[in-house]
Design a protein around this motif. Structure first.
Motif, short mmCIF file in Angstrom:
data_model
loop_
_atom_site.label_atom_id
_atom_site.label_comp_id
_atom_site.label_asym_id
_atom_site.label_seq_id
_atom_site.Cartn_x
_atom_site.Cartn_y
_atom_site.Cartn_z
N TYR A 99 -2.85 7.56 3.22
CA TYR A 99 -3.05 6.44 2.29
C TYR A 99 -3.64 6.94 0.96
N ILE A 100 -3.08 6.39 -0.16
CA ILE A 100 -3.59 6.78 -1.47
C ILE A 100 -4.02 5.58 -2.33
N LYS A 101 -3.29 4.44 -2.30
CA LYS A 101 -3.67 3.31 -3.15
C LYS A 101 -2.92 2.05 -2.77
N ARG A 102 -3.36 0.91 -3.39
CA ARG A 102 -2.66 -0.36 -3.26
C ARG A 102 -1.87 -0.63 -4.52
N GLY A 103 -0.92 -1.60 -4.40
CA GLY A 103 -0.15 -2.00 -5.57
C GLY A 103 1.33 -1.91 -5.32
N SER A 104 2.07 -2.58 -6.16
CA SER A 104 3.52 -2.61 -5.99
C SER A 104 4.22 -1.42 -6.62
N SER A 105 3.53 -0.64 -7.46
CA SER A 105 4.16 0.51 -8.11
C SER A 105 3.22 1.70 -8.09
N LEU A 106 3.79 2.87 -8.34
CA LEU A 106 3.04 4.11 -8.30
C LEU A 106 3.66 5.10 -9.27
N LEU A 107 2.84 5.80 -10.06
CA LEU A 107 3.29 6.84 -10.98
C LEU A 107 3.11 8.21 -10.33
N VAL A 108 4.17 9.01 -10.34
CA VAL A 108 4.11 10.37 -9.78
C VAL A 108 4.71 11.33 -10.80
N SER A 109 4.32 12.60 -10.70
CA SER A 109 4.84 13.59 -11.63
C SER A 109 6.25 14.00 -11.25
N SER A 110 7.08 14.24 -12.24
CA SER A 110 8.45 14.66 -12.00
C SER A 110 8.47 16.07 -11.41
N GLY A 111 9.35 16.28 -10.47
CA GLY A 111 9.46 17.59 -9.83
C GLY A 111 8.57 17.75 -8.62
N SER A 112 7.89 16.70 -8.20
CA SER A 112 7.02 16.78 -7.04
C SER A 112 7.85 16.85 -5.76
N VAL B 140 0.86 -1.19 0.00
CA VAL B 140 0.00 0.00 0.00
C VAL B 140 0.89 1.24 0.00
N TRP B 141 0.40 2.33 -0.62
CA TRP B 141 1.18 3.54 -0.79
C TRP B 141 0.60 4.69 0.02
N TYR B 142 1.53 5.51 0.54
CA TYR B 142 1.14 6.69 1.31
C TYR B 142 1.81 7.92 0.70
N LYS B 143 1.06 9.01 0.66
CA LYS B 143 1.57 10.30 0.19
C LYS B 143 1.47 11.29 1.34
N ASN B 144 2.61 11.81 1.77
CA ASN B 144 2.65 12.71 2.93
C ASN B 144 1.93 12.09 4.12
N GLU B 145 2.21 10.76 4.34
CA GLU B 145 1.70 9.98 5.46
C GLU B 145 0.18 9.75 5.40
N ASP C 119 6.28 16.18 -2.84
CA ASP C 119 5.56 15.34 -1.89
C ASP C 119 6.43 14.16 -1.47
N ARG C 120 6.08 13.58 -0.32
CA ARG C 120 6.82 12.44 0.23
C ARG C 120 6.00 11.17 0.02
N TYR C 121 6.65 10.14 -0.56
CA TYR C 121 5.98 8.87 -0.85
C TYR C 121 6.68 7.74 -0.11
N SER C 122 5.88 6.84 0.46
CA SER C 122 6.40 5.66 1.14
C SER C 122 5.43 4.51 0.95
N CYS C 123 5.92 3.28 1.12
CA CYS C 123 5.08 2.10 0.95
C CYS C 123 5.13 1.21 2.19
N TYR C 124 4.09 0.43 2.40
CA TYR C 124 3.96 -0.49 3.54
C TYR C 124 3.43 -1.83 3.03
N LEU C 125 3.60 -2.86 3.83
CA LEU C 125 2.93 -4.13 3.58
C LEU C 125 1.53 -4.05 4.15
#
Length: 260
Positions: free
Chosen positions: A60-73, A53-58, A75-81
Motif C-alpha cells: 500500500y502507498i496511498k489513497r485516491g483515484s489517480s497516481l503519478l509515477v516516473s516514466s521508465g519505472s 487505494v493504490w499498491y506498488k509491488n503489492e 515497478d508494478r502498480y495496481s488499485c483496489y476499492l
C-alpha cells in the motif's frame, strides 16, 4: 423463506442473481516527458463514497483515484476499492529487458530460413522494434514485429541484431545477438548434388533388381506345373511304354544281322 416456520415458496423462474467483480482497470496517460498519470477506473456503478487505494509491488502507498509515477519505472502498480475484499486491478508495469531467441540454432547457411523472436513481460502489452547495428551509423530499423524472419538468409545478413520492447510505462532494449551466415561455395554444392544423385541411382537399381527377381520367380513357378503334368500323363498311359519296348525288340534282330 419467510421469518415464520413453514412459510416458504418455490416457483419458476425463481430469482436471478448476477455477481461481478469490481471491474477495476488502470488507465495510463502521459503527463509530460518525465511523469505518467495512472487512473483507477471501474466498469461498475459505484456510490459517491467509493474510494480507491493504490499498491506498488503489492504494498500500500496511498489513497485516491489517480497516481503519478516516473516514466521508465519497472515497478508494478495496481488499485483496489477501499474496504473491499475483492480482487484489485491487474498490475501495470513497463517491459523487462527483452530476450531474443534464434531458430534454428544450428549453423546458418545461405538460402536457409532463420527466425529471430523477441519477447518480454509487460502490461500493457509491449510493441517491438528490430535493429541491426552498423559501425559507421546508427542502428538500422528493420521491423516492428515480434519476429524478424529471413526466408532466404544471405551472408550479407551477418551482423549484430537487437530488439526494443516499449509500452506507455517504459522502454527496454535487448542485448545484441550475433548472426553469422556461412556462404555455400560451388564446390560444396556440387558435392552435395553428386552425393544425392548417386543415392538416387542406387535406389533405382535396387528397385529394378527386386522387380527382376520377383518376375523370375513368377516365371519359374508357372513352368513347373507343366513338367509335372507331362510326368503324370506318362504314368497314366503305361501302354506307351509297352509299345516303345516292342519297337525296340523288333529293331534288335536287324541290328544283330548287320553286326554279323
Amino acid at each position: 423463506m419467510t421469518n415464520k416456520p413453514g412459510e416458504k415458496y418455490t416457483g419458476s423462474p425463481g430469482v436471478t442473481l448476477s455477481v461481478t467483480d469490481s471491474g477495476l482497470q488502470v488507465q495510463v496517460r502521459r503527463s509530460d516527458s518525465t511523469w505518467l498519470e495512472l487512473t483507477c477506473h471501474s466498469s461498475c456503478v459505484l456510490s459517491d463514497r467509493a474510494e480507491y487505494v493504490w499498491y506498488k509491488n503489492e504494498k500500500y502507498i496511498k489513497r485516491g483515484s489517480s497516481l503519478l509515477v516516473s516514466s521508465g519505472s519497472t515497478d508494478r502498480y495496481s488499485c483496489y476499492l477501499r474496504g473491499s475484499s475483492g480482487h484489485g486491478s491487474p498490475a501495470v508495469y513497463g517491459p523487462q529487458r527483452p530476450s531474443v531467441s534464434v531458430s534454428p540454432s544450428a549453423e546458418m547457411l545461405e538460402g536457409g530460413s532463420v527466425t529471430l523472436t523477441c519477447s518480454t513481460d509487460a502490461n500493457p502489452a509491449a510493441s517491438y522494434t528490430w535493429y541491426k547495428a552498423h559501425r559507421t551509423s546508427d542502428p538500422h530499423l528493420l521491423s516492428k514485429e515480434p519476429q524478424l524472419v529471413f526466408s532466404s538468409i544471405q551472408s550479407s545478413d551477418s551482423g549484430n541484431y537487437s530488439c526494443t520492447a516499449e509500452n506507455q510505462l517504459g522502454r527496454k532494449t535487448s542485448d545484441f545477438i550475433s548472426i553469422d551466415v556461412k556462404s555455400v561455395d560451388r564446390t560444396t554444392m556440387i558435392i552435395h548434388i553428386t552425393r544425392w544423385t548417386l543415392v538416387s541411382v542406387m535406389v533405382i537399381l535396387l528397385l529394378l533388381f527386386c522387380l527382376w527377381t520377383r518376375k523370375k520367380k513368377a516365371v519359374s513357378s508357372t513352368t513347373e506345373p507343366h513338367e509335372s503334368r507331362e510326368a503324370v500323363e506318362m504314368d497314366l498311359h503305361p501302354e506307351f511304354e509297352d509299345l516303345s519296348d516292342m519297337a525296340a525288340q523288333r529293331e534288335d534282330p536287324e541290328e544283330q544281322e548287320d553286326q554279323v
